[in-house]
Design an enzyme around this catalytic site. Structure first.
Site, PDB file in Angstrom:
ATOM      1  N   LYS A 188       0.824  -1.217   0.000  1.00 55.64           N
ATOM      2  CA  LYS A 188       0.000   0.000   0.000  1.00 55.64           C
ATOM      3  C   LYS A 188       0.857   1.265   0.000  1.00 55.64           C
ATOM      4  CE  LYS A 188      -4.427  -1.673   1.571  1.00 55.64           C
ATOM      5  NZ  LYS A 188      -5.601  -1.538   2.410  1.00 55.64           N
TER       6      LYS A 188
ATOM      7  N   LYS B 174      -5.114 -10.124  -6.685  1.00 60.20           N
ATOM      8  CA  LYS B 174      -6.413 -10.275  -6.011  1.00 60.20           C
ATOM      9  C   LYS B 174      -7.347  -9.137  -6.420  1.00 60.20           C
ATOM     10  CE  LYS B 174      -6.274  -7.560  -1.872  1.00 60.20           C
ATOM     11  NZ  LYS B 174      -7.039  -7.294  -0.700  1.00 60.20           N
TER      12      LYS B 174
ATOM     13  N   LYS C  32     -10.165  -3.009  -4.409  1.00 60.60           N
ATOM     14  CA  LYS C  32     -10.661  -1.670  -4.745  1.00 60.60           C
ATOM     15  C   LYS C  32      -9.586  -0.812  -5.362  1.00 60.60           C
ATOM     16  CE  LYS C  32     -12.054  -0.671  -0.595  1.00 60.60           C
ATOM     17  NZ  LYS C  32     -12.622  -1.596   0.357  1.00 60.60           N
TER      18      LYS C  32
HETATM   19  N1  AQP Z   1      -9.883 -10.447  -3.307  1.00 62.01           N
HETATM   20  C1  AQP Z   1     -10.241 -10.882  -2.109  1.00 62.01           C
HETATM   21  N2  AQP Z   1     -10.508 -12.181  -1.907  1.00 62.01           N
HETATM   22  C2  AQP Z   1     -10.888 -12.642  -0.683  1.00 62.01           C
HETATM   23  N3  AQP Z   1     -11.031 -11.840   0.388  1.00 62.01           N
HETATM   24  C3  AQP Z   1     -10.782 -10.527   0.237  1.00 62.01           C
HETATM   25  N4  AQP Z   1     -10.831  -9.482   1.092  1.00 62.01           N
HETATM   26  C4  AQP Z   1     -10.487  -8.357   0.424  1.00 62.01           C
HETATM   27  N5  AQP Z   1     -10.203  -8.638  -0.856  1.00 62.01           N
HETATM   28  C5  AQP Z   1     -10.373  -9.985  -1.008  1.00 62.01           C
HETATM   29  C6  AQP Z   1     -11.246  -9.580   2.483  1.00 62.01           C
HETATM   30  O1  AQP Z   1     -12.303  -8.673   2.717  1.00 62.01           O
HETATM   31  C7  AQP Z   1     -12.285  -8.281   4.087  1.00 62.01           C
HETATM   32  C8  AQP Z   1     -12.465  -6.791   4.202  1.00 62.01           C
HETATM   33  O2  AQP Z   1     -11.326  -6.191   3.645  1.00 62.01           O
HETATM   34  P1  AQP Z   1     -10.866  -4.731   3.913  1.00 62.01           P
HETATM   35  O3  AQP Z   1     -11.813  -3.995   4.719  1.00 62.01           O
HETATM   36  O4  AQP Z   1      -9.434  -4.779   4.322  1.00 62.01           O
HETATM   37  O5  AQP Z   1     -11.029  -4.234   2.498  1.00 62.01           O
HETATM   38  P2  AQP Z   1      -9.936  -3.660   1.667  1.00 62.01           P
HETATM   39  O6  AQP Z   1      -8.557  -4.068   2.064  1.00 62.01           O
HETATM   40  O7  AQP Z   1     -10.282  -2.237   1.638  1.00 62.01           O
HETATM   41  O8  AQP Z   1     -10.303  -4.385   0.354  1.00 62.01           O
HETATM   42  P3  AQP Z   1      -9.418  -4.232  -0.813  1.00 62.01           P
HETATM   43  O9  AQP Z   1     -10.241  -4.233  -2.010  1.00 62.01           O
HETATM   44  O10 AQP Z   1      -8.342  -5.256  -0.710  1.00 62.01           O
HETATM   45  O11 AQP Z   1      -8.878  -2.765  -0.611  1.00 62.01           O
HETATM   46  P4  AQP Z   1      -7.505  -2.220  -0.971  1.00 62.01           P
HETATM   47  O12 AQP Z   1      -7.433  -2.315  -2.441  1.00 62.01           O
HETATM   48  O13 AQP Z   1      -7.581  -0.837  -0.459  1.00 62.01           O
HETATM   49  O14 AQP Z   1      -6.482  -3.069  -0.275  1.00 62.01           O
HETATM   50  C9  AQP Z   1     -10.958  -8.768   4.667  1.00 62.01           C
HETATM   51  O15 AQP Z   1     -11.199  -9.892   5.472  1.00 62.01           O
HETATM   52  C10 AQP Z   1     -10.159  -9.145   3.450  1.00 62.01           C
HETATM   53  O16 AQP Z   1      -9.268 -10.205   3.714  1.00 62.01           O
END
Ligand code: AQP
Length: 332
Positions: free
Chosen positions: A112, A195, A198
């Protein structure tokens, strides 16, 4: 009853399919047999810049989606992280227990911060896994249902719980990650090597749950696969097809073997079309339920206030014990 805890960030208006299949679906399944605590982690959201009005709105939208996905306030404690000040308080204590090198090894921070660049990387982004440790330990959680990307943070939680227990006296339950292999890592539809996320996915690779179902159906239909023609499961050679099979399996309840047999003699297009239909069938009522919760913000806020009250009862007890063990003078 075993206790489970997990959280999700209100960083965008809509959850994506990875969030749902990787985490939220398990939250729903676990709520009845466990003492379940689930939260919208707004303190984590501000590790990157947020517009205040949007953050407030996205927090409500996140809670509404959790209810839309099937959380029932009579069976679980649903709350907003900032409503329970003990998270930040225990977070500080945990910061002081964590080695700088230990925190520096968190791969999600490396990813990140590389994306944000030095100027956009806050100290909060660096210490966010430690706040997550506090989130989990405050509730004495036995299990933490999350996706694979969170495994390292749960491991850190275990290490810090053990460190505290050894240094002071047994205080915290040492939690286990609850990660379902099949849905632990839902991949991007356009780039099956990464993966679904967002921040990293292209618009076409990301299935947002609140998008128009027709738009999502289109994304499934144009998912990247490979030059082969046989629908079979092979995570290395056929990462795209394997990802679609895993999503299908999760939504339909059919095993991968059953699906491979079902698609024998059919082309990738058949898998994509069936998956698009399956997703639409699930997401349409999900959206309706989510909308109905959003249409009644007073009721939504009441549910969240009730949840925060229940959460604080547990959190304040743990924090009081911790403060006592580390030697803080009680307030007269
Ligand atoms: N691709 C994924 N497959 C399975 N599980 C996933 N999670 C996130 N992406 C995947 C799980 O969702 C839960 C909530 O995650 P979060 O609040 O950490 O969401 P996030 O990190 O904002 O989601 P993103 O899309 O991964 O955001 P960015 O791109 O900002 O990093 C967690 O349990 C996570 O494991």
């Amino acid at each position: 009853r075993p206790r489970v805890l997990s959280g999700i960030q209100p960083t965008s208006g809509s959850f994506h399919l990875g969030n749902y299949l990787g985490a939220v679906r398990q939250w729903v399944d676990l709520q009845k047999e466990n003492d379940a605590f689930y939260m919208v982690v707004d303190l984590h959201a501000i590790t990157v810049e947020q517009d205040p009005a949007t953050l407030r709105q996205n927090t409500r939208i996140s809670a509404a989606q959790l209810l839309g996905a099937g959380l029932e306030p009579e069976h679980c404690t649903l709350f907003v992280q900032s409503h329970v000040p003990e998270h930040a308080q225990l977070g500080w204590v945990m910061n002081c227990l964590t080695g700088f090198g230990e925190a520096s090894r968190m791969t999600q921070f490396k990813d990140k911060s590389a994306k944000q660049g030095a100027a956009g990387t806050s100290v909060g982004l660096f210490t966010y896994p430690i706040l997550q440790v506090a989130d989990i330990l405050l509730y004495q959680a036995d299990a933490v249902p999350v996706g694979e990307d969170q495994r390292q943070h749960v491991e850190l939680t275990r290490d810090l719980a053990e460190r505290f227990n050894t240094r002071y006296s047994p205080t915290f339950t040492v939690p286990k990650p609850y990660i379902l292999k099949e849905t632990a890592k839902i991949q991007d539809l356009q780039d099956p090597a990464i993966k679904m996320s967002k921040s990293a996915s292209s618009a076409k690779g990301l299935v947002s749950l609140l998008d128009e179902p027709k738009a999502s159906a289109k994304k499934f239909k144009s998912a990247v696969t490979d030059t082969g023609t046989v629908v079979s499961y092979d995570e290395q050679e056929k990462a795209g097809v394997s990802n679609l099979l895993r999503i299908h399996s999760a939504l339909s309840g059919q095993s991968i073997e059953q699906l491979v047999a079902h698609f024998e003699g059919k082309m990738y297009g058949a898998l994509k079309t069936e998956l698009a239909d399956l997703f639409s069938e699930w997401v349409t009522p999900f959206q309706e339920r989510t909308r109905s919760f959003l249409d009644d913000p007073a009721e939504l806020d009441r549910v969240l206030a009730l949840g925060a009250g229940k959460a604080r009862e547990v959190a304040s007890e743990t924090l009081a014990t911790v403060y006592d063990r580390i030697g803080f003078l009680p307030a007269a």
